[in-house]
Design a protein around this motif. Sequence first.
Motif, PDB file in Angstrom:
ATOM      1  N   VAL A 167     -10.592 -32.585 -22.948  1.00 34.75           N
ATOM      2  CA  VAL A 167     -10.822 -33.233 -24.239  1.00 34.75           C
ATOM      3  C   VAL A 167      -9.678 -32.942 -25.207  1.00 34.75           C
ATOM      4  O   VAL A 167      -9.193 -33.838 -25.910  1.00 34.75           O
ATOM      5  N   TYR A 168      -9.260 -31.698 -25.248  1.00 36.17           N
ATOM      6  CA  TYR A 168      -8.185 -31.294 -26.163  1.00 36.17           C
ATOM      7  C   TYR A 168      -6.871 -32.014 -25.831  1.00 36.17           C
ATOM      8  O   TYR A 168      -6.159 -32.488 -26.713  1.00 36.17           O
ATOM      9  N   LYS A 169      -6.571 -32.124 -24.544  1.00 36.49           N
ATOM     10  CA  LYS A 169      -5.295 -32.683 -24.091  1.00 36.49           C
ATOM     11  C   LYS A 169      -5.227 -34.194 -24.238  1.00 36.49           C
ATOM     12  O   LYS A 169      -4.163 -34.758 -24.529  1.00 36.49           O
ATOM     13  N   GLU A 212     -22.498 -33.784 -38.855  1.00 36.31           N
ATOM     14  CA  GLU A 212     -22.671 -35.233 -38.984  1.00 36.31           C
ATOM     15  C   GLU A 212     -21.785 -36.002 -38.012  1.00 36.31           C
ATOM     16  O   GLU A 212     -22.188 -37.037 -37.473  1.00 36.31           O
ATOM     17  N   LEU A 213     -20.568 -35.495 -37.801  1.00 36.85           N
ATOM     18  CA  LEU A 213     -19.690 -36.130 -36.822  1.00 36.85           C
ATOM     19  C   LEU A 213     -20.365 -36.164 -35.463  1.00 36.85           C
ATOM     20  O   LEU A 213     -20.372 -37.198 -34.774  1.00 36.85           O
ATOM     21  N   ILE A 214     -20.933 -35.034 -35.071  1.00 35.92           N
ATOM     22  CA  ILE A 214     -21.559 -34.928 -33.754  1.00 35.92           C
ATOM     23  C   ILE A 214     -22.846 -35.740 -33.689  1.00 35.92           C
ATOM     24  O   ILE A 214     -23.105 -36.451 -32.712  1.00 35.92           O
ATOM     25  N   GLY A 267     -10.572 -28.147 -31.791  1.00 37.10           N
ATOM     26  CA  GLY A 267     -10.424 -28.647 -33.157  1.00 37.10           C
ATOM     27  C   GLY A 267     -11.642 -29.406 -33.640  1.00 37.10           C
ATOM     28  O   GLY A 267     -12.680 -29.439 -32.990  1.00 37.10           O
ATOM     29  N   ASP A 268     -11.501 -30.018 -34.820  1.00 36.93           N
ATOM     30  CA  ASP A 268     -12.621 -30.741 -35.436  1.00 36.93           C
ATOM     31  C   ASP A 268     -13.315 -31.622 -34.404  1.00 36.93           C
ATOM     32  O   ASP A 268     -12.653 -32.363 -33.668  1.00 36.93           O
ATOM     33  N   PRO A 269     -14.651 -31.574 -34.358  1.00 39.70           N
ATOM     34  CA  PRO A 269     -15.383 -32.216 -33.257  1.00 39.70           C
ATOM     35  C   PRO A 269     -15.515 -33.724 -33.386  1.00 39.70           C
ATOM     36  O   PRO A 269     -16.609 -34.282 -33.319  1.00 39.70           O
ATOM     37  N   LEU A 317     -26.126 -24.353 -34.591  1.00 40.75           N
ATOM     38  CA  LEU A 317     -24.664 -24.291 -34.509  1.00 40.75           C
ATOM     39  C   LEU A 317     -24.063 -23.881 -35.845  1.00 40.75           C
ATOM     40  O   LEU A 317     -24.449 -24.385 -36.902  1.00 40.75           O
ATOM     41  N   ASP A 318     -23.115 -22.971 -35.780  1.00 44.82           N
ATOM     42  CA  ASP A 318     -22.468 -22.452 -36.998  1.00 44.82           C
ATOM     43  C   ASP A 318     -21.337 -23.403 -37.399  1.00 44.82           C
ATOM     44  O   ASP A 318     -20.154 -23.138 -37.165  1.00 44.82           O
ATOM     45  N   LEU A 319     -21.746 -24.526 -37.993  1.00 42.34           N
ATOM     46  CA  LEU A 319     -20.811 -25.571 -38.390  1.00 42.34           C
ATOM     47  C   LEU A 319     -21.204 -26.086 -39.762  1.00 42.34           C
ATOM     48  O   LEU A 319     -22.393 -26.159 -40.072  1.00 42.34           O
ATOM     49  N   PRO A 320     -20.222 -26.485 -40.577  1.00 43.78           N
ATOM     50  CA  PRO A 320     -20.576 -27.125 -41.844  1.00 43.78           C
ATOM     51  C   PRO A 320     -21.257 -28.469 -41.597  1.00 43.78           C
ATOM     52  O   PRO A 320     -21.079 -29.086 -40.547  1.00 43.78           O
ATOM     53  N   ASP A 321     -22.020 -28.921 -42.575  1.00 46.38           N
ATOM     54  CA  ASP A 321     -22.806 -30.144 -42.412  1.00 46.38           C
ATOM     55  C   ASP A 321     -21.953 -31.347 -42.054  1.00 46.38           C
ATOM     56  O   ASP A 321     -22.371 -32.202 -41.260  1.00 46.38           O
TER      57      ASP A 321
END
Length: 270
Positions: A179-181, A251-253, A217-219, A243-247
Amino acid sequence: MIIDIHTHINNYHEDRVISLEACLDGLVESMKNNKVDYSLVLTSYKVNQNRPSTKQVVEAIKGYNNLGVVAGISYLNYTHRDLNEISHYLDQKLIKGLKLYPGYEPFYPNDSRLKVVYDMAIEYDVPVMFHSGDTYAPTGKIKYSHPIHLDDLAVDYPDLKIVICHVGNPWIRDCMEVVYKNKNVHADISGLVLGNFSEKFERFMKKEIEEMITYAGDPNYLLYGTDWPISNMDSYLKFMNQLDLPDEKKELILWKNAANLFKIDVEKLK
């Protein structure tokens, strides 16, 4: 908003017959109970009394503006007639993507027999989803479903939109690198458990997904999916909340990435 990109209306209790309509009613009820706004229904690589065809599912969901279809394709058994039918549904915007099942069927994703499928997906600008990682059935051959094999495909078809289902579990780190690559590759978090998360496994998988996001990186590549009815929607949403993520990243996920990738008109869902 919540978009579940990975559900089925297959009957997995094959010891007893459950109708397509009953499975569909169960999905709609589970969505309502868990405030899920939209779901994609993935059809199987095989068709029998427990696994409805793409045509049957397309017909069954007519009238539901909160459901879409992803067409399963059998590597071993597809015919030109099958591909013609799928291209017709793509023309009519009745399906949102395609699904292949390496591991359940013995093939690697870069097999030349699938070039016609990938060319069609590129032409219609729809994603191709791939089963990846462990198989629900012990008869699966997991050498074919390792996510590393999707790197070849992503490089050879840079315009192909690829979704690695189940984040390649248990090879999540390999999925993370693919995914990263490759900017044309996404991954969904579906099917990580049968039924509900246990507390111990939830902690383990929380760490795995958070490490993936730290590395890649950002999901904007990560998609919410459950694999319902194999995995329960309420348990999955509890996992997402852990999950320890900002809202804004949640929302992206939960819906933004899916709406963009699968061209889902969220204004019609409000």
